[in-house]
Design a protein around this motif. Structure first.
Motif, mmCIF file in Angstrom:
data_model
loop_
_atom_site.group_PDB
_atom_site.id
_atom_site.type_symbol
_atom_site.label_atom_id
_atom_site.label_comp_id
_atom_site.label_asym_id
_atom_site.label_seq_id
_atom_site.Cartn_x
_atom_site.Cartn_y
_atom_site.Cartn_z
ATOM 1 N N ALA A 142 19.848 72.331 -4.860
ATOM 2 C CA ALA A 142 20.308 70.940 -4.924
ATOM 3 C C ALA A 142 21.822 70.862 -4.778
ATOM 4 C CB ALA A 142 19.875 70.304 -6.240
ATOM 5 N N LYS A 143 22.535 71.785 -5.387
ATOM 6 C CA LYS A 143 24.000 71.777 -5.304
ATOM 7 C C LYS A 143 24.474 71.887 -3.856
ATOM 8 C CE LYS A 143 24.957 73.726 -9.889
ATOM 9 N NZ LYS A 143 25.444 74.916 -10.628
ATOM 10 N N ARG A 144 23.806 72.736 -3.081
ATOM 11 C CA ARG A 144 24.212 72.907 -1.679
ATOM 12 C C ARG A 144 24.050 71.597 -0.903
ATOM 13 N NH1 ARG A 144 21.808 78.092 -2.360
ATOM 14 N NH2 ARG A 144 19.796 77.377 -1.578
ATOM 15 N N ILE A 145 22.963 70.891 -1.176
ATOM 16 C CA ILE A 145 22.714 69.637 -0.470
ATOM 17 C C ILE A 145 23.678 68.551 -0.925
ATOM 18 C CG2 ILE A 145 21.016 67.787 -0.129
ATOM 19 C CD1 ILE A 145 18.840 69.918 -0.236
ATOM 20 N N VAL A 146 23.914 68.470 -2.235
ATOM 21 C CA VAL A 146 24.783 67.428 -2.781
ATOM 22 C C VAL A 146 26.226 67.628 -2.325
ATOM 23 C CG1 VAL A 146 25.721 66.479 -4.931
ATOM 24 C CG2 VAL A 146 23.272 66.888 -4.718
ATOM 25 N N ARG A 147 26.649 68.873 -2.170
ATOM 26 C CA ARG A 147 28.005 69.117 -1.660
ATOM 27 C C ARG A 147 28.195 68.475 -0.292
ATOM 28 N NH1 ARG A 147 27.662 74.643 -3.964
ATOM 29 N NH2 ARG A 147 29.168 74.763 -5.674
ATOM 30 N N ILE A 205 10.386 59.508 -9.878
ATOM 31 C CA ILE A 205 10.921 60.865 -9.754
ATOM 32 C C ILE A 205 11.626 60.982 -8.410
ATOM 33 C CG2 ILE A 205 10.400 63.323 -9.765
ATOM 34 C CD1 ILE A 205 7.741 62.547 -11.201
ATOM 35 N N SER A 206 12.921 61.251 -8.452
ATOM 36 C CA SER A 206 13.688 61.424 -7.217
ATOM 37 C C SER A 206 14.075 62.887 -7.066
ATOM 38 C CB SER A 206 14.935 60.533 -7.245
ATOM 39 O OG SER A 206 15.584 60.548 -5.995
ATOM 40 N N ASP A 207 14.373 63.272 -5.831
ATOM 41 C CA ASP A 207 14.706 64.673 -5.606
ATOM 42 C C ASP A 207 16.203 64.941 -5.741
ATOM 43 O OD1 ASP A 207 15.295 63.250 -3.306
ATOM 44 O OD2 ASP A 207 13.862 64.311 -2.049
ATOM 45 N N TYR A 208 17.017 64.434 -4.783
ATOM 46 C CA TYR A 208 18.453 64.712 -4.804
ATOM 47 C C TYR A 208 19.256 63.407 -4.805
ATOM 48 C CZ TYR A 208 16.508 69.012 -2.823
ATOM 49 O OH TYR A 208 15.754 70.127 -2.582
ATOM 50 N N PRO A 209 20.396 63.368 -5.488
ATOM 51 C CA PRO A 209 21.250 62.172 -5.456
ATOM 52 C C PRO A 209 22.110 62.141 -4.196
ATOM 53 C CG PRO A 209 22.228 63.802 -6.920
ATOM 54 C CD PRO A 209 20.921 64.388 -6.439
ATOM 55 N N GLU A 236 13.864 59.865 -13.267
ATOM 56 C CA GLU A 236 14.024 61.289 -13.556
ATOM 57 C C GLU A 236 14.307 62.030 -12.246
ATOM 58 O OE1 GLU A 236 14.180 62.595 -16.498
ATOM 59 O OE2 GLU A 236 13.581 60.808 -17.628
ATOM 60 N N TRP A 237 14.907 63.230 -12.379
ATOM 61 C CA TRP A 237 15.326 64.000 -11.197
ATOM 62 C C TRP A 237 14.627 65.355 -11.172
ATOM 63 C CZ3 TRP A 237 18.366 61.553 -7.674
ATOM 64 C CH2 TRP A 237 19.032 60.398 -8.112
ATOM 65 N N SER A 238 13.955 65.648 -10.071
ATOM 66 C CA SER A 238 13.273 66.939 -9.939
ATOM 67 C C SER A 238 14.242 68.072 -9.629
ATOM 68 C CB SER A 238 12.207 66.860 -8.836
ATOM 69 O OG SER A 238 12.808 66.585 -7.573
ATOM 70 N N CYS A 239 15.503 67.728 -9.284
ATOM 71 C CA CYS A 239 16.483 68.759 -8.906
ATOM 72 C C CYS A 239 17.195 69.354 -10.115
ATOM 73 C CB CYS A 239 17.507 68.180 -7.939
ATOM 74 S SG CYS A 239 18.507 66.847 -8.645
ATOM 75 N N ILE A 240 16.898 68.880 -11.324
ATOM 76 C CA ILE A 240 17.536 69.418 -12.523
ATOM 77 C C ILE A 240 16.820 70.699 -12.943
ATOM 78 C CG2 ILE A 240 18.040 68.996 -14.959
ATOM 79 C CD1 ILE A 240 18.343 66.063 -14.316
ATOM 80 N N LYS A 241 17.589 71.712 -13.285
ATOM 81 C CA LYS A 241 17.022 73.008 -13.667
ATOM 82 C C LYS A 241 16.148 72.886 -14.915
ATOM 83 C CE LYS A 241 21.202 74.678 -13.672
ATOM 84 N NZ LYS A 241 22.424 75.520 -13.780
ATOM 85 N N ASP A 242 14.948 73.450 -14.834
ATOM 86 C CA ASP A 242 14.032 73.537 -15.984
ATOM 87 C C ASP A 242 13.823 72.186 -16.667
ATOM 88 O OD1 ASP A 242 13.959 76.354 -15.616
ATOM 89 O OD2 ASP A 242 15.828 76.531 -16.748
ATOM 90 N N MET A 248 22.090 70.858 -11.914
ATOM 91 C CA MET A 248 21.195 70.955 -10.759
ATOM 92 C C MET A 248 20.885 72.403 -10.388
ATOM 93 S SD MET A 248 22.858 68.117 -8.209
ATOM 94 C CE MET A 248 23.588 66.621 -8.844
ATOM 95 N N THR A 249 19.792 72.566 -9.668
ATOM 96 C CA THR A 249 19.464 73.872 -9.102
ATOM 97 C C THR A 249 20.475 74.222 -8.019
ATOM 98 O OG1 THR A 249 18.032 72.937 -7.384
ATOM 99 C CG2 THR A 249 17.003 73.448 -9.517
#
Length: 644
Positions: free
Chosen positions: A625-630, A420-424, A451-457, A621-622
């Motif tokens: 997460a989007k803010r970090i990935v940007r 389980i990873s958090d952000y890409p 799997e990614w924990s940053c995906i919504k629901d 993504m949540t």
């Protein structure tokens, strides 16, 4: 009076004409018909009446009048000619009433070629006007693989929603990056007010940039504007005075000069050797003067975030390790870069001379503030940053993940292992791949299910059960308020969770060594020694900052094996990324017995071939997460519109 203006314009033409002849280049206006054939045009689009920048008008449609003008659109014909009289009359009319009639032009590759109205363009260029109205027909070329063509089709996508034609870039991906910085989606329409504000901001910047000599640089004004926005942001640009802009630009002029290159990155892979002796002296000698005031600025509270909790543990460790010599403070930044900048500024006004911003989300705010306060030592916790205006730090967590991958490969009774990873983002991909390589080293047939924990629901527990997965690598640390035992490497058989091992990033040891280097002078005051470099601290097992803690559930013989491998990595006798590595598509990413360079490790945007799973879609993504990935998303997000 008007005739003397024609003479001045003609002198400008003759100067440019002679310069071209001396260089052996074409001295007249470009004729579009000489440049392209209709076989290369895929379609024609009527744009109607459009305001076009005069600097983008570069020639004529046909060869008929091209020799009447030099390449700068200034007139070449004799002052006694009929052409000169008409030009002079037009100049007089412009001075008295202004030129109102639109020209007719063709746009090709975002450059404009006049069909009717050459003298109007000439007069307006002479008086240094900015734009002119034109009835425009766009000639759309066929798609090719050339850089200029690819950039042009990116421009067409950008123009479709903005109608902005005055901004040009020399590199791919810049239009998408601009939209990201503005917080706009690729298909999101712009209001008239947004267009006006953006144009005003651009002109506001351009006035100061060109006054300082920007026209002499090789990058386009759009390249320079984007570079400025990456560092200072867009939000408050219109509120800034010309004086503020004149103060800001010199600090990033080097960034303009070396564009499109970034400042060279110096990865510091281990603490300074000399610091050991000086650390001892620092601890023995009594503290002189007031304690060093240090700020820790987080984007979330320790109760909300295990990441923040880990850094808070590091802050308290630092206070204990250097008691009496340092004084630390905790600050919580807001969600936007502007709020982050204000909080960093407040910490400096409170007397803090060292500032640690502990999230990649605070990178831009940190850079912006570092430029304004060069005497303050500001460090941001992020990886793969090429800003030369502050230092960054990160841990080689992939070394610990490799070790836990070995444990998972040995202990799992099933050939399927969960991760389980958090952000890409930069750094996380290396950890994922290192874990997979650790598994492969002892269990070549095993597959790692990502799997990614940053995906919504996103609920992946059932998927793990269906795959009969018993061992999972989860998040590295939990907050005190979170009671789950799903952290580190754990066993989830029979509905019970058994913790196996935990990778540790001991931030306190990093903070102690860095602050000690400041106290004993190793830091080298400010950034004077490295102002043209980006200093990235990237420490691993050998520094004591990274470690793996095994539980009692790991057999003693396995612990001994793990300790031996850990020692070999620490001594540089073994490297997790030194074997043959292929990515999921079969591409050879690293040859056998070759040690992958740390720069490559830090910028990985691919997954190893024994991993089942993929990078998540940005839209899934949540918002967090989007803010970090940007800001720090791996290459696939930065090179496409996906991170918008």
């Amino acid at each position: 009076m008007s005739s003397s203006e024609y003479a001045k314009a003609r002198k400008k033409a003759q100067k440019v004409y002679r310069t071209h002849l001396l260089k052996g280049t074409y001295p007249y206006l470009q004729a579009l018909d000489d440049l392209v054939s209709f076989a290369e045009i895929s379609s024609e689009v009527e744009l109607g009446l459009v305001e076009i920048p005069l600097e983008s008008i570069v020639g004529t449609r046909t060869a008929g009048r091209k020799q009447a003008f030099a390449s700068n659109f200034m007139p070449l014909l004799e002052e006694t000619s009929e052409f000169a009289r008409k030009w002079t009359a037009l100049y007089k009319a412009h001075i008295e009433e202004g030129i109102r009639d639109p020209i007719t032009a063709v746009e090709f590759m975002n450059r404009f070629y006049v069909i009717e109205g050459n003298k109007r363009v000439s007069v307006l260029k002479y008086v240094e006007a900015v734009s002119i109205q034109a009835n425009v027909t766009r000639l759309v070329p066929r798609r090719t693989d050339s850089l200029e063509n690819r950039i042009y089709f990116e421009f067409l996508d950008f123009y479709r929603t903005t109608s902005i034609n005055y901004l040009t870039f020399s590199q791919e991906g810049c239009y998408a990056k601009l939209l990201s910085l503005l917080g706009k989606g690729p298909e999101e329409p712009w209001s008239d007010e947004e267009k006006m504000d953006f144009h005003s901001s651009y002109i506001h910047f351009l006035d100061v940039y060109e006054a300082k000599g920007g026209k002499s640089l090789s990058l386009t004004p759009g390249d320079a504007f984007l570079t400025y926005l990456e560092i200072y942001g867009y939000q408050d640009l219109l509120k800034k005075s010309y004086r503020e802009l004149r103060e800001e630009l010199p600090a990033i002029w080097k960034d303009f000069q070396i564009y499109p290159a970034k400042r060279s990155v110096e990865l510091v892979m281990a603490p300074e050797k000399e610091s050991e002796e000086k650390t001892l002296k620092t601890r023995i000698l009594p503290s002189a003067g007031s304690p060093l005031k240090i700020a820790f600025i987080h984007d979330r509270t320790p109760e909300e975030s295990s990441w923040t909790y880990g850094h808070e543990l590091g802050r308290h460790y630092l206070e204990d390790a250097l008691a009496g010599k340092v004084s630390t403070s905790f600050y919580l930044a807001g969600g936007s870069p502007e709020e982050g900048s204000e909080i960093i500024k407040k910490s400096i006004e409170d007397g803090c001379t060292v500032v640690f911003t502990t999230s990649p989300k605070l990178l831009n705010a940190s850079v912006k503030t570092a430029l304004k306060y060069p005497a303050t030592r500001i460090l941001n916790c992020s990886l793969n940053s090429s800003f030369g205006h502050l230092r960054t730090y990160y841990g080689r967590m992939y070394e610990a993940k490799y070790l836990t991958g070995i444990l998972a490969g040995i202990l799992s009774p099933e050939p399927s292992i969960g991760y389980i990873s958090d952000y890409p983002i930069y750094g996380s991909t290396a950890s994922i791949n290192a874990f997979a390589l650790g598994v492969k080293a002892v269990n070549p047939q095993a597959r790692v299910y990502l799997e990614w924990s940053c995906i919504k629901d996103h609920q992946f527990e059932q998927k793990f059960r269906d795959l009969r997965i018993s061992h999972v690598s989860g998040q590295d640390l939990l907050t005190p308020s979170h009671g789950s035992r799903q952290f580190g490497l754990y066993d989830i058989r029979d509905g019970h969770i058994t913790n196996i091992a935990m990778p540790v990033c001991h931030w306190g040891k990093f903070y102690e060594r860095i602050v000690t280097s400041i106290l004993n002078g190793v830091w080298k005051k400010g950034l004077a020694q490295s102002k043209d470099k980006s200093i990235n601290y990237f420490w691993g097992l050998s520094s004591g900052m990274i470690d793996v803690i095994c539980s009692k559930h790991v057999p003693a013989a396995t612990v001994s094996l793990l300790e031996r491998i850990k020692q070999d990595i620490s001594l540089g006798q073994f490297h997790p990324f030194s074997c043959e590595i292929r990515s999921q598509d079969g591409t050879l990413q690293n040859a056998d017995h070759m040690i992958m360079p740390p720069e490559q490790i830090g910028s990985m945007d691919w997954l190893a071939d024994n991993i089942e799973g993929a990078f998540p879609a940005f839209s899934s993504m949540t918002e967090e997460a989007k803010r970090i990935v940007r800001l720090q998303g791996v290459g696939k997000y930065q090179e496409s519109n996906e991170a918008l």
